[in-house]
Motif scaffolding. Structure first.
Motif, PDB file in Angstrom:
ATOM      1  N   PHE A   1       0.817  -1.220   0.000  1.00 18.41           N
ATOM      2  CA  PHE A   1       0.000   0.000   0.000  1.00 18.41           C
ATOM      3  C   PHE A   1       0.847   1.264   0.000  1.00 18.41           C
ATOM      4  O   PHE A   1       0.342   2.354  -0.182  1.00 18.41           O
ATOM      5  CB  PHE A   1      -0.948   0.000   1.199  1.00 18.41           C
TER       6      PHE A   1
ATOM      7  N   LYS B   1      -4.677   0.962  -5.081  1.00 17.38           N
ATOM      8  CA  LYS B   1      -5.534   1.934  -4.403  1.00 17.38           C
ATOM      9  C   LYS B   1      -6.973   1.424  -4.328  1.00 17.38           C
ATOM     10  O   LYS B   1      -7.673   1.645  -3.343  1.00 17.38           O
ATOM     11  CB  LYS B   1      -5.473   3.270  -5.136  1.00 17.38           C
TER      12      LYS B   1
ATOM     13  N   ARG C   1      -7.923  -1.356  -3.786  1.00 13.95           N
ATOM     14  CA  ARG C   1      -8.065  -2.373  -2.740  1.00 13.95           C
ATOM     15  C   ARG C   1      -7.828  -1.800  -1.345  1.00 13.95           C
ATOM     16  O   ARG C   1      -7.671  -2.547  -0.390  1.00 13.95           O
ATOM     17  CB  ARG C   1      -7.077  -3.512  -2.985  1.00 13.95           C
ATOM     18  N   GLN C   2      -7.820  -0.499  -1.253  1.00 15.40           N
ATOM     19  CA  GLN C   2      -7.595   0.087   0.067  1.00 15.40           C
ATOM     20  C   GLN C   2      -8.816  -0.055   0.949  1.00 15.40           C
ATOM     21  O   GLN C   2      -8.738   0.087   2.153  1.00 15.40           O
ATOM     22  CB  GLN C   2      -7.165   1.542  -0.062  1.00 15.40           C
ATOM     23  N   GLU C   3      -9.946  -0.337   0.311  1.00 17.82           N
ATOM     24  CA  GLU C   3     -11.134  -0.681   1.057  1.00 17.82           C
ATOM     25  C   GLU C   3     -11.427  -2.115   0.675  1.00 17.82           C
ATOM     26  O   GLU C   3     -11.738  -2.395  -0.475  1.00 17.82           O
ATOM     27  CB  GLU C   3     -12.285   0.229   0.627  1.00 17.82           C
TER      28      GLU C   3
ATOM     29  N   SER D   1      -1.266   3.193   6.195  1.00 20.63           N
ATOM     30  CA  SER D   1      -1.537   3.221   4.760  1.00 20.63           C
ATOM     31  C   SER D   1      -2.984   3.572   4.453  1.00 20.63           C
ATOM     32  O   SER D   1      -3.365   3.697   3.298  1.00 20.63           O
ATOM     33  CB  SER D   1      -1.195   1.865   4.139  1.00 20.63           C
TER      34      SER D   1
ATOM     35  N   LEU E   1      -5.707   1.777   5.164  1.00 24.18           N
ATOM     36  CA  LEU E   1      -6.513   0.616   4.792  1.00 24.18           C
ATOM     37  C   LEU E   1      -7.821   0.591   5.599  1.00 24.18           C
ATOM     38  O   LEU E   1      -7.822   0.817   6.798  1.00 24.18           O
ATOM     39  CB  LEU E   1      -5.697  -0.641   5.093  1.00 24.18           C
ATOM     40  N   SER E   2      -8.952   0.335   4.913  1.00 27.58           N
ATOM     41  CA  SER E   2     -10.230   0.192   5.613  1.00 27.58           C
ATOM     42  C   SER E   2     -10.814  -1.176   5.327  1.00 27.58           C
ATOM     43  O   SER E   2     -10.685  -1.692   4.228  1.00 27.58           O
ATOM     44  CB  SER E   2     -11.252   1.232   5.165  1.00 27.58           C
TER      45      SER E   2
END
Ligand SMILES: [Zn+2]
Length: 704
Positions: free
Chosen positions: A502, A528, A530-532, A618, A620-621
């Motif tokens: 990330f 990006k 896949r940050q959620e 990073s 991440l959620s």
């Protein structure tokens, strides 16, 4: 920046720039590349803008042009030898065009978009004066007004005509010259003055041959073709210039005076005319209709410049219609009617922020420089490899140093030098790590091997497997991050653990083998996206031993009850998961004691804690699972004893069909205990924990 620090930095930059300037312009020695020097000047310029109180008259930013050396006679140019505006991007070029359109519009005139594009040779500019067709004087640019008389040296150049040819009338008509102009030209050739300007250069081939010879003779080598040309022309002994085999390419012709527009012809025609007069010209110059064509031309030559016999550093773009030149005129010292559209600088200066060590397949540790992002070779880079500790020692690098980075063509960017004069005293010595940055194992240096190695044989393989699993289908499923790319990024030191994914930036990827700008952008976008990520996918991706997709789903549903809905943060997840006891895990459906232990150990390990700190940073959620639909959605059942009307499997299926879940043992998270005949110890357990107890009749009513 602090005022005191700024003042110090400005002083140091001034000294450093002046040192290299003297080397370059006075002694024709290249102690630093022009682009690296420009980079330092740019930093000084920005600092002075921010702290104008520190601008002094001796600052290199206050200088215009160079001065003539005393040893040559001075020559005052009839028409100043102008310097050019530099453009570095398409945007700069559009701005330049827009300014010209506006400038003429204010005067009620309009502008043509016909441009004559010329390759910008990198040598020494010279002005040649022909009287009655005979070469009488040649001068360097000097400060633009006054240059140096280098006639004797120029006379040694074979491609420079000592007497101008007289073209045939037919040829001039073909170039579009009117009868009156042809007459005028013939007059100038026979009776008047014609001046020709151009670039004196040394070809790459000549440079190589001379250096080969000089090496044999033990003489100092020529740094590059530009220095080869400039150095030769500044020799007082013309014999030296003669043996250097210089060439002269014409790029400007002064027939009368353009500013008064005496002979009317286009720039394209003028370029052809110099050839008719006996000069060498660049045959690749091209007439372009509009800026779009100019951009194509410039990009083409930026890519193909190495195929030319001489060095070029950009394209000079001129209005083809010479009648526009006097109308546009000059502003300051540079003309409005032409611009140098430069290629991207291949060197720039920046700060070395950190050195990180990466572990390769064979366990070899390679240092990577983390740099303050800087634009070089047309792209912004933030890191570059340093190969090994010997390289760091050879370059004399310290953390915090100002360094020169280079990116030529598609070659991977590298740090080529440090500038120790710019140090503040706070720089730190760089040392090899004692422990492996990835697995923590010991590091050793064997025999006279220059490399340091991690002694853990599995170090690399384990890291690769973990990363591969994290990004695979079913896990984070990141497009464009297949096993080969993962391995490449590990080898480049960009990925040590899964959380590093990330942190990947565009500027980290650009310049890597096979990463053009587009590919880098695509990958960063895929990451990006896949940050959620769904909590279950994330849990599966972590690669906790024995946790498959299904158990990851179970764990996600279980943990999400304690997380703030609908999105959880990594640190919150870690806190909740750490609170779970061994029995809480083993109480979950399909999770036995071995898996429970694996889960418990995972959440309590230091490695996990470090990983989650990085995940949190990073941004991440985690998307929590939606409660299942159906009457029993989100409810958990445990069955004990035998039921009369249906088997245990039938009961489980009915619960599932209504959206509920079953598990084997009782915990505080169980909603109902269904009690049949001859119940076991689960009944006592449920009573103790206050779990609601259902008889078979009550249960049948609920699932109806
Ligand atoms: Zn290791």
């Amino acid at each position: 920046m602090d005022k005191k620090i700024a003042k110090n930095r400005i002083e140091k930059l001034k000294q450093e720039i002046d040192y290299h300037r003297r080397q370059y312009h006075v002694y024709d020695r290249e102690s630093i590349s022009v682009s690296a020097l420009d980079s330092l000047k740019m930093e000084l310029f920005r600092l002075e803008n921010e702290f104008p109180e520190f601008i002094s008259a001796d600052s290199p930013t206050q200088r215009v042009g160079g001065e003539a050396l005393a040893k040559f006679q001075k020559v005052t140019h009839r028409r100043p030898m102008i310097s050019l505006y530099d453009a570095f991007s398409e945007e700069d070029m559009r701005d330049w065009e827009k300014r010209n359109i506006n400038y003429l519009a204010e005067r009620g005139e309009s502008l043509s978009s016909l441009y004559y594009c010329e390759l910008k040779l990198d040598g020494l500019a010279a002005n040649l004066r022909y009287e009655k067709g005979i070469f009488v004087q040649g001068a360097t640019r000097g400060d633009g007004q006054i240059g140096e008389d280098i006639t004797l040296n120029l006379r040694t150049i074979e491609s420079l005509p000592l007497r101008l040819f007289k073209p045939a009338e037919k040829e001039l008509v073909a170039l579009g010259l009117k009868e009156k102009d042809i007459k005028n030209l013939f007059y100038l050739l026979a009776e008047g003055v014609i001046e020709v300007r151009g670039e004196t250069i040394m070809s790459k081939q000549t440079l190589a041959a001379l250096n080969k010879q000089y090496a044999l003779e033990g003489k100092p080598l020529l740094a590059n073709t530009r220095n080869g040309a400039a150095g030769s022309l500044r020799q007082l002994d013309p014999q030296i210039a003669a043996e250097r085999h210089l060439e002269f390419y014409a790029y400007d012709l002064i027939l009368g005076d353009y500013e008064r527009g005496e002979i009317v012809l286009s720039r394209a025609a003028a370029d052809k005319l110099v050839e008719l007069l006996g000069f060498k010209r660049v045959r690749d110059n091209k007439l372009c209709h509009g800026l779009a064509e100019v951009f194509v031309f410039q990009r083409y030559w930026e890519k193909n410049k190495d195929k030319l016999p001489f060095f070029i550093d950009g394209v000079v773009v001129k209005y083809d219609d010479l009648s526009l030149w006097p109308r546009l005129g000059t502003v300051g010292k540079a003309p409005r009617y032409m611009v140098a559209y430069k290629f991207s600088a291949e060197q720039a200066t920046t700060k070395l922020i950190d050195v990180v060590w990466q572990v390769g397949r064979t366990g070899v540790l390679t240092p990577t420089a983390i740099l303050e992002p800087v634009k070089v070779g047309g792209v912004t880079i933030g890191r570059s490899t340093l190969h090994n500790l010997d390289e760091i020692e050879r370059l004399g690098l310290r953390l915090g140093d100002t360094v020169i980075v280079e990116r030529a063509g598609d070659v991977i960017p590298k740090v080529v030098a440090a500038l120790p004069n710019l140090r503040t005293g706070k720089e730190k010595v760089i040392q090899a790590p004692v422990h492996c940055p990835r697995c923590g194992a010991e590091i050793s240096r064997l025999g006279d091997d220059v490399a340091y190695r991690c002694l853990n044989k599995n170090c690399y393989a384990v890291a690769l497997r973990r990363l591969g699993h994290f990004v695979a289908k079913g896990a984070l499923d990141i497009e464009g991050l297949g096993p080969k790319i993962v391995e490449q990024l590990v080898n480049e030191g960009l990925l040590e653990d899964v959380a590093d994914i990330f942190a990947l930036r565009r500027e980290d990827l650009i310049g890597l083998n096979g990463f053009a700008e587009k590919k880098a952008e695509k990958l960063v976008a895929a990451i990006k996206s896949r940050q959620e990520v769904a909590l279950s996918r994330f849990l599966f991706a972590l690669g906790i031993s024995h946790i498959g997709e299904e158990s990851a789903q179970t764990i996600a549903v279980y943990l999400s009850k304690f997380l703030s809905s609908p999105i959880g943060r990594p640190q919150e997840l870690l806190r909740v998961a750490k609170k779970c006891r061994l029995d809480d895990w083993s109480a979950l459906a399909d999770i036995g004691p071995v898996v429970a232990a694996s889960l418990f150990n995972f959440w309590h390990s230091q490695e996990t804690a470090a990983l989650f700190t990085k995940f949190e940073k990073s941004g991440l959620s985690l998307l929590l699972p939606l409660p299942a639909s159906g009457a029993l959605a989100g409810k958990t059942f445990v069955l004990t004893g035998s039921l009369n009307s249906l088997t245990r499997q039938e009961a489980k299926d009915k619960i599932k069909a209504k959206g509920g879940k079953t598990q084997e043992s009782v915990s505080r998270l169980v909603d109902y205990l269904v009690v049949g005949e001859a119940p076991g110890s689960k009944l006592r357990e449920a009573e103790k924990l206050g779990v609601k107890i259902l008889t078979e009749t009550e249960f049948l009513k609920l699932i109806q």
